[in-house]
Design a protein around this motif. Structure first.
Motif, short mmCIF file in Angstrom:
data_model
loop_
_atom_site.label_atom_id
_atom_site.label_comp_id
_atom_site.label_asym_id
_atom_site.label_seq_id
_atom_site.Cartn_x
_atom_site.Cartn_y
_atom_site.Cartn_z
N GLU A 309 2.79 -9.16 -0.98
CA GLU A 309 1.46 -9.40 -0.80
C GLU A 309 0.94 -7.87 -1.16
O GLU A 309 -0.19 -7.61 -1.68
CB GLU A 309 0.90 -9.93 0.43
N TRP A 310 1.50 -6.81 -0.20
CA TRP A 310 0.98 -5.69 -0.55
C TRP A 310 0.83 -5.08 -1.78
O TRP A 310 -0.38 -4.63 -2.24
CB TRP A 310 1.71 -4.62 0.20
N ALA A 311 1.93 -5.27 -2.78
CA ALA A 311 1.94 -4.87 -4.07
C ALA A 311 0.76 -5.54 -5.10
O ALA A 311 -0.18 -4.91 -5.67
CB ALA A 311 3.06 -5.01 -4.80
N LEU A 312 0.94 -6.89 -4.84
CA LEU A 312 -0.25 -7.85 -5.51
C LEU A 312 -1.58 -7.50 -5.22
O LEU A 312 -2.38 -7.55 -6.26
CB LEU A 312 0.17 -9.31 -5.17
N ARG A 313 -1.97 -7.11 -4.13
CA ARG A 313 -3.29 -6.84 -3.88
C ARG A 313 -3.51 -5.31 -4.72
O ARG A 313 -4.89 -5.44 -5.18
CB ARG A 313 -3.65 -6.49 -2.38
N MET A 314 -2.64 -4.44 -4.65
CA MET A 314 -3.01 -3.45 -5.50
C MET A 314 -3.06 -3.74 -7.00
O MET A 314 -4.17 -3.17 -7.65
CB MET A 314 -1.88 -2.43 -5.05
N MET A 315 -2.17 -4.51 -7.31
CA MET A 315 -1.93 -4.82 -8.79
C MET A 315 -3.43 -5.51 -9.14
O MET A 315 -3.93 -5.59 -10.34
CB MET A 315 -0.81 -5.68 -9.17
N ASP A 316 -3.85 -6.43 -8.19
CA ASP A 316 -5.21 -7.25 -8.61
C ASP A 316 -6.16 -6.12 -8.74
O ASP A 316 -7.14 -6.32 -9.68
CB ASP A 316 -5.50 -7.87 -7.14
N VAL A 317 -6.34 -4.97 -8.18
CA VAL A 317 -7.45 -3.91 -8.38
C VAL A 317 -7.02 -3.18 -9.81
O VAL A 317 -7.84 -3.06 -10.52
CB VAL A 317 -7.49 -3.15 -7.11
N THR A 318 -5.87 -3.00 -9.99
CA THR A 318 -5.58 -2.13 -11.25
C THR A 318 -5.90 -3.07 -12.47
O THR A 318 -6.44 -2.72 -13.51
CB THR A 318 -4.25 -1.51 -11.20
N GLU A 319 -5.61 -4.35 -12.21
CA GLU A 319 -6.06 -5.41 -13.34
C GLU A 319 -7.53 -5.72 -13.59
O GLU A 319 -8.02 -5.76 -14.55
CB GLU A 319 -5.50 -6.54 -13.28
N ASN A 320 -8.36 -5.54 -12.43
CA ASN A 320 -9.67 -6.16 -12.38
C ASN A 320 -10.52 -5.05 -12.35
O ASN A 320 -11.94 -5.26 -12.66
CB ASN A 320 -10.01 -7.23 -11.47
N TYR A 321 -10.37 -3.81 -11.76
CA TYR A 321 -11.23 -2.80 -11.46
C TYR A 321 -11.21 -1.48 -12.20
O TYR A 321 -11.64 -0.47 -12.15
CB TYR A 321 -11.48 -2.59 -10.15
N ASP A 322 -9.95 -1.50 -13.17
CA ASP A 322 -9.58 -0.43 -13.95
C ASP A 322 -10.05 0.94 -13.62
O ASP A 322 -10.51 1.96 -13.99
CB ASP A 322 -10.58 -0.54 -15.52
N PRO A 323 -9.19 1.45 -12.20
CA PRO A 323 -9.35 2.74 -11.76
C PRO A 323 -8.56 3.84 -12.48
O PRO A 323 -7.76 3.78 -13.34
CB PRO A 323 -8.59 2.73 -10.38
N ASP A 324 -9.14 5.12 -12.42
CA ASP A 324 -8.49 6.12 -12.87
C ASP A 324 -7.33 6.69 -12.38
O ASP A 324 -6.42 7.50 -12.78
CB ASP A 324 -9.35 7.28 -13.34
N PHE A 325 -7.30 6.19 -11.15
CA PHE A 325 -5.99 6.54 -10.35
C PHE A 325 -6.12 5.66 -8.86
O PHE A 325 -6.92 5.00 -8.91
CB PHE A 325 -6.02 8.07 -9.63
N ILE A 326 -4.72 5.71 -8.61
CA ILE A 326 -4.68 4.82 -7.21
C ILE A 326 -3.90 5.69 -6.10
O ILE A 326 -3.29 6.79 -6.57
CB ILE A 326 -3.72 3.55 -7.39
N TYR A 327 -4.05 5.32 -4.88
CA TYR A 327 -3.59 6.14 -3.83
C TYR A 327 -3.12 5.34 -2.65
O TYR A 327 -3.54 4.32 -2.30
CB TYR A 327 -5.07 6.96 -3.25
N THR A 328 -1.98 5.98 -2.17
CA THR A 328 -1.33 5.28 -1.15
C THR A 328 -1.33 6.38 0.01
O THR A 328 -1.06 7.30 -0.17
CB THR A 328 0.10 4.46 -1.32
N ASP A 329 -1.70 5.89 1.32
CA ASP A 329 -1.62 6.63 2.50
C ASP A 329 -0.25 6.60 3.14
O ASP A 329 0.72 5.96 2.50
CB ASP A 329 -2.70 5.99 3.51
N GLY A 330 0.12 7.59 3.77
CA GLY A 330 1.44 7.70 4.43
C GLY A 330 1.83 9.13 4.74
O GLY A 330 1.34 10.15 4.42
N THR A 331 2.96 9.21 5.21
CA THR A 331 3.71 10.64 5.55
C THR A 331 5.04 10.72 4.98
O THR A 331 5.72 11.70 4.88
CB THR A 331 3.86 10.91 7.02
#
Length: 592
Positions: A309-331
């Motif tokens: 589900e985590w991955a599909l939500r991000m893929m949903d955005v890259t498919e439909n909102y066409d961002p110039d970059f994506i970002y994941t938080d963490g350490t």
């Protein structure tokens, strides 16, 4: 089109032709469908808190998720991503300065960062504020905050134009925070801004504004460690009239019958109770700490579902909102690594998202002109690094990176300090080290911006209009800077969210930073405005230093039209600050 791109496109076309019949595609590749996410698996009954040891993440083999991706040369592993990625786009170095749109329903608590988690900590400021505003979290929890949140004064078009006026050249737009609430018309997650709360596709509004004003934009995702971050919602008060009464994280789908949230499963928001694992509950009540490294080994089916589900939500955005970059938080080295913020599971969810994203870019644009931020990852072709608050002590050219910080805090609270000097000096500290900047501007719960914050941004914009040639497209010079040394290191702006200590921090005109501009000229920043008639000596530009291989021909002061008095000596470049220069915060000498 270069040879490498042609090879990638050729491989992409062959792969697409061979495999297209297996997955529904259009001219842009894979079409994501709700059926790609299976039902949440059965969850075993919880055991006693803290009684189950985490599985060994070192011996646990990384799971390869069976998520179909857009066809192309990029495969869901780091080796393929690194081998095929053409390099970080030039636009990031050109842009240099961006604004973090770190805004969502957690602003409603007016309690700063991590309000959603902290409202379930008895005695915490967020808990006390929640009691006053909403009620007790056993009766009125974060789901009610979402239901009632209405940022009716949020105007992304106005704000994007304001941010552009401040000198920003890109936006980092929050898609989902640790609170697990998607700020777009989410295909795979029911707790989103179209179905609960404002009934607006907030991400779409930001994207439309960015396209109108020709701003680059990326989308940020912070939902990887939601599953351990949310464990406070499964607790209860330890003392008082409500002691022992479970918070609303314990509610089930059936409990919603007849209520406003009927049909919405609380588990899709809060996750499931994982407190049986060692340290999960204890660390949930600390200010920061994730659980110890390991695997939620009694919940492996759920782990796979959760990461899918985590991955599909991000893929949903890259498919439909066409961002110039994506970002994941963490350490950690990446999401779901079994350690740090990625504790709980090991799988290739991040690699899956990135491979799909880059293949989609190839199909749409004929090239990969995007990047993926994996916070704190080691230098990797295909990713950009970022970290919060503080700066490295030396120049860092190992990879492209962005230094991020909030003005005040990541979410709104009263009485923040709005100081343009702090923002400007933060930008200088980053670019002198070969980095980029993203600064968060706090918005009120209703989406409006405080007047003092607008003034701050306008002042930054005026400074950038004067000195932009030293910033945009710049790179670090041969040395970071010079000036006061504290404990053996060059004095620098303090860490933390920008506030009073930054506004009051003292630099002098002999605290110098350097950049090299796109025009190959050298720029020297005085971190404070010199006194009239003061002789600023830039020791790195001494005739005796090997840093300059020719004599200086010309020195000018950005924003000043008069002629400067200067000379180059064995001690350094000596510049006399003119009496009629009306400049603020930090002055910049251009050296040819």
């Amino acid at each position: 089109m270069n040879k490498k791109t042609l090879i990638l496109l050729g491989a992409l076309m062959l792969t697409t032709t061979a495999l297209a019949q297996h997955y529904k595609t259009d001219k842009n590749g894979l079409i994501l469908e709700k059926s790609m996410l299976p039902e949440m698996p059965a969850i075993p009954a919880p055991k006693e808190i803290g009684s189950v040891k985490m599985g060994d993440s070192k011996t646990f083999e990384e799971v390869q998720l069976d998520i179909p991706i857009t066809k192309g040369p990029f495969k869901p592993n780091w080796q393929s991503i690194e081998a095929n990625y053409p390099g970080t786009p030039q636009w990031l170095r050109d842009a240099k300065f961006g604004i973090w749109v770190h805004f969502g329903p957690q602003a409603a608590g007016e309690s700063g960062d991590w309000y959603a988690r902290n409202l379930y900590k008895q005695g915490h400021l967020a808990y006390n504020n929640h009691l006053k505003r909403y009620g007790h979290p056993s009766e009125v929890g974060y789901k009610e905050v979402l239901h009632n949140w209405n940022p009716d004064k949020l105007n992304p078009e106005y704000l994007t134009k304001l941010y552009q006026k401040s000198g920003a050249r890109f936006l980092m737009i929050q898609g989902v925070h640790h609170d697990n609430y998607d700020l777009w018309n989410s295909k795979f997650h029911p707790w989103n801004s179209m179905s609960v709360g404002p009934k607006r596709d907030l991400l779409r509004e930001w994207v439309n504004a960015c396209k109108k004003y020709k701003m680059h934009y990326g989308v940020t995702f912070h939902h990887e460690y939601t599953w351990w971050w949310w464990q406070t919602a499964f607790g209860s008060d330890a003392t008082g009239d409500k002691a022992g009464i479970p918070y609303d994280g314990n509610l089930t789908l059936k409990d919603g019958k007849g209520k406003w949230w009927e049909g919405l499963d609380p588990r899709r928001l809060y996750g499931i109770d994982l407190r049986e694992y060692e340290d999960v509950d204890k660390n949930a009540h600390t200010g920061w700490s994730p659980p110890k490294a390991g695997i939620f080994s009694r919940h492996l089916d759920y782990c796979k579902w959760y990461t899918t589900e985590w991955a599909l939500r991000m893929m949903d955005v890259t498919e439909n909102y066409d961002p110039d970059f994506i970002y994941t938080d963490g350490t950690a080295e990446g999401p779901f690594t079994g350690t740090g913020t990625g504790t709980g599971y090991k799988c290739n969810a991040m690699q899956t998202v990135i491979a799909d994203y880059y293949n989609r870019q190839l199909l749409r644009k004929g090239k990969v002109d995007a990047f993926s931020i994996v916070k704190f990852r080691h230098p990797t072709n295909g990713t950009v690094n970022t970290a919060e608050f503080d700066f490295p002590d030396t120049i860092n050219t190992s990879q492209a990176w962005i230094r991020e910080a909030p003005v005040g805090d990541w979410f709104y609270a009263p009485d923040f300090t709005y100081d343009s000097n702090s923002m400007i000096r933060f930008i200088i500290e980053a670019i002198a080290r070969d980095g980029n900047v993203a600064l968060n501007i706090p918005l009120r719960p209703d989406g409006s911006i405080e007047d003092a914050c607008v003034t701050m941004l306008e002042e930054v914009g005026k400074w950038m209009n004067t000195n932009g040639e030293s910033v945009y497209g710049s790179k670090a010079w041969k040395t970071l800077g010079e000036g006061e040394i504290i404990n053996g290191k060059l004095k620098k702006l303090p860490g933390g969210g920008l506030g009073k200590k930054h506004a009051q921090f003292k630099f002098n005109a002999q605290d110098i930073r350097f950049t090299e501009g796109k025009n190959d000229d050298l720029y020297a920043f005085c971190m404070n405005v010199p006194d009239v008639g003061q002789k600023v000596i830039i020791h790195a530009l001494s005739t005796d230093k090997a840093l300059v291989n020719h004599h200086i021909k010309k020195v000018t002061l950005l924003g000043y039209k008069g002629k400067l008095s200067w000379k180059q000596t064995a001690d350094g470049l000596e510049v006399t600050y003119p009496k009629d220069a009306k400049l603020k915060t930090a002055v910049v000498f251009r050296i040819e």
